[in-house]
Motif scaffolding. Structure first.
Motif: not given
Length: 299
Positions: A93-101, A144-150, A272-278
């Motif tokens: 698994l290759q994932l990105g995480a923001s700082l606090t997470i 990715g795992l991020i701290e606020a919705p986009v 939040y978890a974020i990934h491509l729809k497609s």
């Protein structure tokens, strides 16, 4: 007709061209074209108008879009439901995480996950939300795992973990003797905060505004670019702060910092978890996200 063809059709519509869809799906352009043509043959009608440089959906194609999207969502739900029964998964698994997470939340959960799923290896980048989205778009990260919705037209965003900011003070601070204070009492003291635009800062400021308070009225003596730097400054007695309870467990255990409850305000948030729809997440990624939800209280 099969799910694979619907997935390809939806990706072509999202990306706006056969070549872009081929890149997203890691397929050749002729293979993408052939699968769309097979779908058109099945329905006996054209799904795209190819007369312009950027292809456009026909009326039939527009009608098919919501059904294709539902099929993708159903497949994701199926993967999520079945992941609970799959314990011999393999993969990277290759994932990105923001700082606090990345620095404070996930490390406590990666150990238990590795014991339960020893054949899944994880490569994690601790980067900001903008970089996470960019690398997901380029297929360099699975999610990715991020701290606020986009708001991003190409992304699926869903909550996975809960978090809460608390008032953090030095052990020798006047408020350290209190278990609970009011928001007004806390705001009377100098604050050390994360930089403008950080997820932590945004949550705090939104709650202040909800209480009818202007964030600019705070006595801010220092703004720092990392949670670690904020903690060090608070330990040095330079001010108090509002940060995630996940990030101060070690310092609180050692007695260096104290968590003080605020009686008339709550600073809760979601990660939040974020990934491509497609792009369908691999079953190993779905399993990891399911694991995070199930162990949310342990971070």
């Amino acid at each position: 007709m099969n799910f694979h063809q619907l997935h390809i059709f939806y990706t072509v519509s999202e990306r706006g061209s056969f070549s872009a869809a081929a890149q997203t799906l890691h397929m050749t352009q002729p293979a993408v074209t052939m699968q769309v043509q097979a779908l058109e043959d099945y329905f006996g009608t054209k799904l795209f108008n190819r007369s312009t440089k950027k292809i456009m959906l026909t009326e039939a194609g527009q009608t098919l879009i919501p059904y294709a999207l539902r099929s993708l969502e159903l497949m994701r739900e199926t993967d999520q439901a079945m992941s609970a029964f799959t314990h011999m998964l393999e993969g990277r698994l290759q994932l990105g995480a923001s700082l606090t997470i990345g620095e404070y939340v996930l490390p406590r959960l990666l150990g238990p996950f590795a014991k339960e799923y020893p054949h899944i290896s994880i490569m994690m980048k601790v980067i900001n939300t903008t970089q996470i989205i960019e690398e997901i778009t380029k297929h360099q990260l699975n999610f990715g795992l991020i701290e606020a919705p986009v708001n991003h037209p190409d992304m699926v965003i869903e909550p996975v973990l809960g978090d809460e900011l608390k008032l953090i003070v030095h052990r020798g601070h006047p408020l350290a003797a209190r278990e609970e204070v009011t928001l007004a009492e806390a705001l009377a003291y100098p604050f050390i905060l994360r930089e403008q635009g950080s997820g932590t800062r945004r949550v705090m400021e939104e709650q202040l505004l909800a209480k009818g308070l202007e964030p600019s009225s705070m006595k801010i003596v220092m703004e720092l670019g990392s949670t670690g730097a904020v903690k060090s400054a608070v330990e040095a007695g330079l001010g108090i702060t509002m940060i995630s309870t996940s990030s101060v467990k070690h310092e609180v255990t050692l007695g260096l910092l104290k968590i003080v409850n605020i009686s008339d305000a709550s600073f809760k948030r979601q990660f939040y978890a974020i990934h491509l729809k497609s792009t369908l997440l691999p079953i190993s990624a779905v399993t990891f996200l399911t694991f995070l939800r199930e162990h949310a209280g342990e971070q």
